[in-house]
Design an enzyme around this catalytic site. Structure first.
Site, PDB file in Angstrom:
ATOM      1  N   SER A 130       7.971  -7.838  68.790  1.00 61.94           N
ATOM      2  CA  SER A 130       9.070  -7.995  69.355  1.00 61.94           C
ATOM      3  C   SER A 130      10.429  -8.746  68.993  1.00 61.94           C
ATOM      4  O   SER A 130      10.405  -8.662  67.470  1.00 61.94           O
ATOM      5  CB  SER A 130       8.821  -9.374  70.225  1.00 61.94           C
ATOM      6  OG  SER A 130       9.938 -10.766  70.868  1.00 61.94           O
ATOM      7  N   ARG A 131      11.351  -9.533  69.006  1.00 62.79           N
ATOM      8  CA  ARG A 131      12.039 -10.290  67.978  1.00 62.79           C
ATOM      9  C   ARG A 131      12.125 -10.747  67.700  1.00 62.79           C
ATOM     10  O   ARG A 131      13.231 -11.827  66.441  1.00 62.79           O
ATOM     11  CB  ARG A 131      14.174  -9.806  68.540  1.00 62.79           C
ATOM     12  CG  ARG A 131      14.886  -8.501  68.948  1.00 62.79           C
ATOM     13  CD  ARG A 131      16.065  -9.219  69.357  1.00 62.79           C
ATOM     14  NE  ARG A 131      16.104  -9.973  70.509  1.00 62.79           N
ATOM     15  CZ  ARG A 131      16.582  -9.187  71.183  1.00 62.79           C
ATOM     16  NH1 ARG A 131      16.096  -8.049  71.724  1.00 62.79           N
ATOM     17  NH2 ARG A 131      16.921 -10.085  72.975  1.00 62.79           N
TER      18      ARG A 131
ATOM     19  N   HIS B  95      16.916   2.332  74.442  1.00 64.92           N
ATOM     20  CA  HIS B  95      16.672   2.892  73.542  1.00 64.92           C
ATOM     21  C   HIS B  95      16.403   3.938  72.391  1.00 64.92           C
ATOM     22  O   HIS B  95      15.045   4.365  72.068  1.00 64.92           O
ATOM     23  CB  HIS B  95      15.914   3.819  74.981  1.00 64.92           C
ATOM     24  CG  HIS B  95      15.512   3.518  76.481  1.00 64.92           C
ATOM     25  ND1 HIS B  95      15.499   4.522  77.540  1.00 64.92           N
ATOM     26  CD2 HIS B  95      14.990   2.965  76.554  1.00 64.92           C
ATOM     27  CE1 HIS B  95      14.944   3.881  78.491  1.00 64.92           C
ATOM     28  NE2 HIS B  95      14.498   2.545  77.674  1.00 64.92           N
TER      29      HIS B  95
ATOM     30  N   LYS C 299      11.654   5.795  80.544  1.00 63.18           N
ATOM     31  CA  LYS C 299      13.182   6.363  81.548  1.00 63.18           C
ATOM     32  C   LYS C 299      14.170   4.941  81.772  1.00 63.18           C
ATOM     33  O   LYS C 299      14.430   4.251  82.314  1.00 63.18           O
ATOM     34  CB  LYS C 299      12.427   6.460  82.647  1.00 63.18           C
ATOM     35  CG  LYS C 299      12.342   5.365  83.622  1.00 63.18           C
ATOM     36  CD  LYS C 299      11.153   6.438  85.098  1.00 63.18           C
ATOM     37  CE  LYS C 299      10.211   5.718  84.577  1.00 63.18           C
ATOM     38  NZ  LYS C 299       9.919   4.226  84.725  1.00 63.18           N
TER      39      LYS C 299
ATOM     40  N   ASP D 117      18.835   3.732  86.446  1.00 68.65           N
ATOM     41  CA  ASP D 117      17.346   2.779  86.783  1.00 68.65           C
ATOM     42  C   ASP D 117      17.028   3.082  87.689  1.00 68.65           C
ATOM     43  O   ASP D 117      15.564   3.149  87.491  1.00 68.65           O
ATOM     44  CB  ASP D 117      18.015   0.853  87.713  1.00 68.65           C
ATOM     45  CG  ASP D 117      17.087   0.391  87.632  1.00 68.65           C
ATOM     46  OD1 ASP D 117      16.339  -0.035  86.640  1.00 68.65           O
ATOM     47  OD2 ASP D 117      16.321   0.240  88.546  1.00 68.65           O
TER      48      ASP D 117
END
Length: 354
Positions: free
Chosen positions: A53-54, A96, A114, A195
């Site tokens: 994670s950040r 992505h 996706k 989406d």
């Protein structure tokens, strides 16, 4: 008339626990990453061994909640972990490309949620990088790897539907308008097409291949993202796909393939494990297959992970069920549909987890 559907083929990979065990790292520990990790641990021999994670705190909390051994406060640390075989990119789709390229540069195989990228051009960058590095890359279009889809695939390959002429699919959800949410924020490449619409366009590609022409009409949300879209995709032979997607009304989530000698109609929702009905050329119900395996909704993501593990073990660098070029072509269709409905800016943003 003898029906081709009275004795259906068996799904070829009904048990994801049969796949070889790989070690996974997860980028961006949000909701979809949680469901993916839980599905792997419940239904396969594979394991998520690291989460990145950040922030170290968020990664550690995810690891503790989902039985993951290690956590990292940066994506660079995650992809540098020598014990990670493959990286699952679970960040929002505006990130992505960046995250997939990071993992590929570290020599990791990648499964990318996706849509694979925001545009076909960005997806091409990922494909080119993976091919140059000799690593496996795949879009996480999990519907392609479900047992029910494999039954339909075998029948398509055998020509059981005859000359396929009409394909339909819908996927709409009811979301409260919030200009700051990822669904409606243009900086996060919001909108229905990227989406939910990726599912219906991918279904059409599965049945007909890439379209020769795209007609799209729809409406925009106040933020300028596509809110509701209807598409007609035509093949070079004149077959058509009639598709719809939207963010303001729930729809049945059904899909069909109709040909000269029969048709298939899915149960709802078509994009996860449900069932399929097969009709002969006279319109009589010949068979109704209902998924018996008990991996509902996002637990079905275990099938795509199992498929990836088989492909990597076999030395493949592309999915035979949905090659990178097909995922790129699907995004090209979405690019054109967004252009036709008037989406002005593809957008670049920063947010973590879904």
């Amino acid at each position: 008339m003898t029906s081709a559907f009275t004795s259906l083929p068996e799904p070829r990979y009904p048990d994801p626990s049969d796949a070889p065990a790989l070690r996974w790292g997860v980028i961006a520990p949000g909701g979809i990453a949680a469901d993916f990790t839980d599905a792997l641990h419940k239904h396969t021999r594979q394991r998520v061994v690291a989460a990145g994670s950040r922030t170290a705190e968020r990664a550690a909390a995810f690891a503790a909640a989902h039985g993951v051994d290690r956590s990292y406060g940066s994506y660079e640390q995650l992809v540098s972990d020598a014990d990670v075989d493959v990286v699952y990119v679970a960040s929002p789709h505006t990130q992505h490309t960046e995250h997939a390229l990071l993992a590929i540069a570290a020599g990791k195989h990648v499964l990318i949620e996706k849509p694979m990228a925001v545009t076909a051009a960005d997806a091409q960058l990922i494909a080119d990088a993976a091919r140059a590095a000799g690593v496996f890359a795949m879009e996480a279009m999990w519907t392609r790897y479900l047992p029910q889809t494999d039954i339909v695939r075998q029948l398509l390959d055998d020509g059981a539907f005859g000359d396929v002429r009409v394909v339909t699919a819908d996927f709409g959800g009811s979301a409260r308008f919030d200009p700051a949410s990822r669904l409606f924020d243009p900086a996060l490449a919001g909108g229905a097409l990227l989406d939910l619409g990726v599912y219906v366009v991918s279904w059409a590609s599965f049945a007909l291949g890439s379209p020769a022409s795209v007609i799209a009409t729809g409406s925009l949300a106040p933020t300028g993202v596509d809110e509701q879209v209807a598409l007609i995709l035509s093949s070079a032979t004149g077959a058509q796909a009639l598709l719809s997607t939207g963010l303001r009304a729930g729809t049945p989530s059904l899909a069909t393939i109709s040909g000269s000698t029969g048709r298939v109609e899915t149960d709802s929702p078509f994009w996860s494990a449900s069932g399929v009905r097969f009709y002969d050329g006279d319109g009589r119900l010949a068979a109704h297959w209902v998924d018996p395996y008990g991996r509902p909704h996002r637990e079905g993501m275990s099938y795509e992970a199992a498929a990836l593990a088989r492909y990597v073990t076999e030395g493949l660098t592309d999915s035979p069920l949905q090659p990178l070029d097909e995922a790129i072509a699907t995004l090209a269709t979405l690019d054109e549909a967004r252009r036709q409905v008037g989406v002005a800016d593809l957008g670049v943003g920063s947010s973590e987890g879904r």
